[in-house]
Design an enzyme around this catalytic site. Structure first.
Site, PDB file in Angstrom:
ATOM      1  CD  GLU A  61      -3.037  -1.021   2.250  1.00  0.00           C
ATOM      2  OE1 GLU A  61      -3.009  -0.049   3.034  1.00  0.00           O
ATOM      3  OE2 GLU A  61      -3.946  -1.874   2.267  1.00  0.00           O
ATOM      4  CD  GLU A 108      -3.429  -5.944   4.141  1.00  0.00           C
ATOM      5  OE1 GLU A 108      -4.264  -5.103   4.542  1.00  0.00           O
ATOM      6  OE2 GLU A 108      -2.209  -5.768   4.199  1.00  0.00           O
TER       7      GLU A 108
HETATM    8  C1  FCB Z   1      -4.466  -2.056   5.514  1.00  0.00           C
HETATM    9  C2  FCB Z   1      -3.099  -2.411   6.029  1.00  0.00           C
HETATM   10  C3  FCB Z   1      -3.088  -3.466   7.110  1.00  0.00           C
HETATM   11  C4  FCB Z   1      -4.255  -3.311   8.057  1.00  0.00           C
HETATM   12  C5  FCB Z   1      -5.547  -3.161   7.314  1.00  0.00           C
HETATM   13  C6  FCB Z   1      -6.767  -3.063   8.182  1.00  0.00           C
HETATM   14  O1  FCB Z   1      -4.451  -0.769   5.009  1.00  0.00           O
HETATM   15  O2  FCB Z   1      -2.286  -2.863   4.971  1.00  0.00           O
HETATM   16  O3  FCB Z   1      -1.852  -3.406   7.744  1.00  0.00           O
HETATM   17  O4  FCB Z   1      -4.029  -2.301   8.940  1.00  0.00           O
HETATM   18  O5  FCB Z   1      -5.485  -2.059   6.459  1.00  0.00           O
END
Ligand code: FCB
Length: 452
Positions: free
Chosen positions: A172, A359
């Site tokens: 990110e 994620e």
């Molecule tokens: C993302 C992050 C991760 C976590 C989630 C909820 O932005 O990559 O580390 O904090 O959000």
């Protein structure tokens, strides 16, 4: 349920990767162990008012000492793969200095456990724990940081590349650049828009340089980058907000997708930000490096973004809207179909690239019940609906190859500290006891084909 395809593991191809994800600073603790040096998150979380409750990553989930039990937990869940991040401050504490054997040894031990458990390791090189020394020398707004990152990537690849086949350069970069250097709500807490734009480019350059390193040193591996992408919606679907959609989509999504997948920065973003900075930080050859082929694109998806008319980042700010969808404890709107739309959009606009959801997950105000269980029905529904959305994207022809639930464990949720819980496994921070939540139990059943 969003999907028309029944949700079972059998509906996915046999080689679809199912995993769980974590990040070093969020779970490891042991911040001063074995030669680790401070990172920007140690400094930031020690700053009064920066993190909810004054929480820090000092102990976190104590994964540094409890990793064998945590790997056993993953084995029992039945995951194929584990996405975690390597801590730069453990592996190469001093820029230009020597690798730290005792820091590297921690990851040797984790890898031994994972491989013995039959779990494929996926390593992220940078999940935001920049050594403080490098921030003190200017941080990501400075070009040199990209070269320091490549140095660290080489050390990590040489030490661990015989056992780690899947590498992610950055997690990110949008968050690292814009929440860290413009909004100031993440480490290092700076509020300088031009610095944030430079940081974004140098993160991209670091990605390109690290890809080169990984190609040379782990040639048999599979290498990519993880972006947080969010579909941008006009408030009420109204055309009058189209300009806001264009601007926010540019700054949130295309500013990274275009250089990586097209080798250019979007002309409209360059024009929109011309009053903030010129392009002199983009050197000849940078975009060639940044757009070198990736083996996969990692996407973190949590929520869609709603915007209303206005201009950004000019005189009047874009208004952030909402569409009356249910919201998680983070205030994030829940919409699994938006994930499918985002995935098909990436395919339509950028062509076929193998994609992994690296994620996806949700925070809720979990309660440990009298029976000792955590009956997290909302997280379970979120997980099911987003897995169904993966099937929908595949049915629409998206080359989606895997899904990693965020997160294995409740953990240090950055500026929210420990107040927000994303785990499919509950952590009691007083005792470090782990309890698999209902969502985690369902995921395990789904993975073994026992889901109901
Ligand atoms: C993302 C992050 C991760 C976590 C989630 C909820 O932005 O990559 O580390 O904090 O959000």
């Amino acid at each position: 349920m969003t999907s028309h395809v029944p949700l079972s593991r059998a509906a996915f191809p046999a080689d679809f990767t199912f995993g769980v994800a974590t990040a070093s600073y969020q779970i490891e603790g042991a911040i001063a162990a074995d030669g680790r040096v401070p990172s920007i998150w140690d400094t930031f979380s020690a700053t009064p008012g920066a993190v909810v409750g004054g929480d820090t990553g000092e102990i976190a989930c104590d994964h540094y000492h409890r990793y064998p039990a945590d790997v056993t937990l993953m084995r029992d869940l039945g995951v194929d793969a584990y996405r975690f991040s390597l801590a730069w401050p453990r592996i190469l504490p001093v820029a230009g200095g020597a690798p730290n054997p005792s820091g590297i040894a921690f990851y040797d031990r984790v890898l031994d456990e994972l491989l013995a458990a039959g779990i494929t390791p996926w390593a992220t090189l940078y999940h935001w724990d920049l050594p403080q020394e490098i921030e003190d020398a200017g941080g990501w707004p400075v070009r040199d940081t990209a070269y320091r990152f490549a140095e660290y990537a080489a050390v990590a690849a040489d030490a661990l590349g015989d056992r780690i086949s899947h590498w992610i350069t950055l997690n990110e970069p949008w968050v690292a650049a814009f929440l860290g250097y413009a909004a100031g709500v993440h480490a290092p807490g700076r509020t300088d828009h031009a610095a944030a734009m430079r940081a974004a480019h140098h993160l991209m350059l670091g990605h390109g340089l690290a890809m080169q390193v990984l190609r040379e040193r782990v040639p048999q591996g599979s290498h990519g980058i993880t972006l947080n992408l969010t579909p941008i919606e006009a408030q009420g679907g109204r055309d009058i907000h189209a300009e806001a959609v264009r601007r926010v989509d540019g700054m949130a999504n295309r500013i990274f997708l275009d250089p990586i997948l097209r080798g250019t920065y979007p002309a409209d973003v360059v024009a929109d930000t011309a009053h903030v900075l010129d392009q002199s930080h983009v050197h000849d050859g940078d975009l060639e490096l940044i757009s070198a082929p990736i083996d996969f694109l990692g996407i973190n998806y949590y929520f869609p973004t709603v915007v209303a008319t206005g201009v950004y980042p000019g005189s009047a700010a874009v208004g952030m809207g909402a569409h009356n969808r249910p919201r998680t404890a983070m205030g994030w709107e829940v919409d699994a179909e938006a994930m499918t739309r985002m995935l098909t959009r990436v395919r339509d606009d950028y062509g076929d690239v193998p994609i992994y959801i690296t994620e996806n997950g949700s925070a809720w105000d979990d309660v440990v019940s009298a029976d000792g269980g955590v009956h997290d029905a909302q997280r379970l529904a979120y997980l099911q609906d987003h897995l169904a959305a993966c099937l929908d994207a595949r049915a629409a022809g998206v080359d989606l190859r895997g899904y990693f639930a965020w997160s294995l464990l409740d953990n240090f949720e950055w500026a929210e500290g420990y107040a927000k819980r994303f785990g499919i496994v509950h952590v009691d921070y007083a005792t470090q006891e782990r309890t698999v939540k209902a969502s985690g139990r369902w995921y395990a059943d789904f993975l073994t084909g026992d889901e109901r």
